[in-house]
Write an enzyme that holds these catalytic residues in place. Structure first.
Site, PDB file in Angstrom:
ATOM      1  N   GLY A  13       0.140  -0.608 -11.219  1.00 19.32           N
ATOM      2  CA  GLY A  13      -0.695  -1.627 -10.574  1.00 19.32           C
ATOM      3  C   GLY A  13      -2.164  -1.359 -10.783  1.00 19.32           C
ATOM      4  N   GLY A  17      -7.775  -4.026  -7.612  1.00 18.98           N
ATOM      5  CA  GLY A  17      -7.668  -3.454  -6.273  1.00 18.98           C
ATOM      6  C   GLY A  17      -7.665  -1.943  -6.229  1.00 18.98           C
ATOM      7  N   ARG A  38       0.920  -5.556 -15.316  1.00 22.60           N
ATOM      8  CA  ARG A  38       1.486  -6.697 -16.033  1.00 22.60           C
ATOM      9  C   ARG A  38       0.436  -7.434 -16.850  1.00 22.60           C
ATOM     10  NH1 ARG A  38       4.230  -9.978 -11.255  1.00 22.60           N
ATOM     11  NH2 ARG A  38       2.285  -9.289 -10.281  1.00 22.60           N
ATOM     12  N   ARG A  39      -0.821  -7.439 -16.384  1.00 20.38           N
ATOM     13  CA  ARG A  39      -1.854  -8.272 -17.000  1.00 20.38           C
ATOM     14  C   ARG A  39      -2.579  -7.508 -18.100  1.00 20.38           C
ATOM     15  NH1 ARG A  39      -4.319 -10.331 -11.291  1.00 20.38           N
ATOM     16  NH2 ARG A  39      -4.069  -8.102 -10.877  1.00 20.38           N
ATOM     17  N   TYR A 157       8.520  -7.275   4.219  1.00 15.29           N
ATOM     18  CA  TYR A 157       7.438  -6.444   3.683  1.00 15.29           C
ATOM     19  C   TYR A 157       7.363  -5.131   4.453  1.00 15.29           C
ATOM     20  CZ  TYR A 157       2.846  -4.603   2.608  1.00 15.29           C
ATOM     21  OH  TYR A 157       1.824  -3.763   2.243  1.00 15.29           O
ATOM     22  N   GLY A 188      -4.324   0.630   6.411  1.00 16.65           N
ATOM     23  CA  GLY A 188      -4.278  -0.609   7.158  1.00 16.65           C
ATOM     24  C   GLY A 188      -4.886  -1.701   6.294  1.00 16.65           C
TER      25      GLY A 188
END
Length: 257
Positions: A13, A17, A38-39, A157, A188
């Site tokens: 990932g 972010g 993925r990108r 989730y 958080g």
């Protein structure tokens, strides 16, 4: 602090972010990076930026963490100089929807379970045996406060992040007697693309999540990950639960105006 210079760090990932911020902090420290996402276009841009700024040694892998066959194939084809992975950062994850369980989307459930749990397991299963045989390594799993405290409409989730917590604890128990460390970093509220993804691209609804308070940034979380990885080899930071000052639980926030 232990240096990570020339250590091989794999981050899933990595194209945005927390993953992107983590790649930056490890690149700055001189680590060799395997960036997974993925990108492809965003991966390539990140690799180019890091190479220009830090002269980083980077290998990119465009794949979906839900695809075990692709993961195994990509790892088997790693260049020899990237094959002995020192640090695995299982960051890839997402939330889809915010529905009552009995009204939830099967597709949303499957995407969360396949990404947050199975993707993490696939990389862990593929990489940790090498860490054990080499006598060194560190696995960092990105959990969430949602794995500690269930909140309304968070059902599946929250279940996936509770699974990450259990998997981290179980892996550490299974690695007892080896030098391989396991850490779960559980944030958080962090301002990333998380809420836009949850609401299937509804930017306005996603932005409302962060209004009136100061959430964590991806760099805040990356800083904690880096701290955990750079402790003395005999120190294992098992779990970090971190929140912004404006948050005191999964449902309690201080919003101003």
């Amino acid at each position: 602090m232990v240096s990570v210079r020339h250590q091989i760090v794999l981050i899933t990932g990595a194209s945005s972010g927390i993953g992107e911020a983590t790649a930056q902090i490890f690149a700055q420290a001189g680590a060799k990076l395997i960036l997974v996402a993925r990108r492809q276009e965003r991966l390539a841009q990140l690799a180019d930026d890091l190479n220009k700024e830090f002269a980083s040694d980077i290998h990119t892998m465009q794949l979906d963490v839900r695809d075990r066959t692709s993961i195994e194939s990509a790892l088997a084809q790693l260049p020899s100089e990237f094959s002995a992975i020192d640090v695995l950062i299982n960051n890839a994850g997402l939330s889809r929807g915010l529905d009552k369980l009995y009204q939830g989307s099967y597709q949303d459930w499957e995407e969360m379970i396949d990404t947050n749990i199975k993707g993490l397991l696939y990389f862990t299963r593929a990489i940790v045996p090498g860490m054990v045989s080499r006598g060194r390594g560190h696995v960092v799993n990105l959990g969430s406060i949602a794995g500690h405290q269930t909140y309304p409409n968070g059902n599946v989730y929250c279940a996936t992040k509770a699974a990450v917590k259990a998997i981290s604890e179980g892996l550490k128990q299974d690695l007892l007697g080896t030098p391989v460390r396991v850490t779960s970093v559980d944030p958080g509220m962090v301002e990333t693309e998380f809420s836009q993804v949850r609401f299937h691209g509804d930017t306005e609804r996603g932005n409302q999540v962060y209004q009136g308070l100061k959430p964590l940034t991806p760099e805040d979380v990356a800083d904690v990950i880096f701290f955990c990885v750079t402790r003395s080899p005999h120190v294992n930071i098992s779990e970090v639960l971190m929140m912004p000052v404006d948050q005191s639980s999964s449902t309690l926030f201080n919003r101003r105006g």
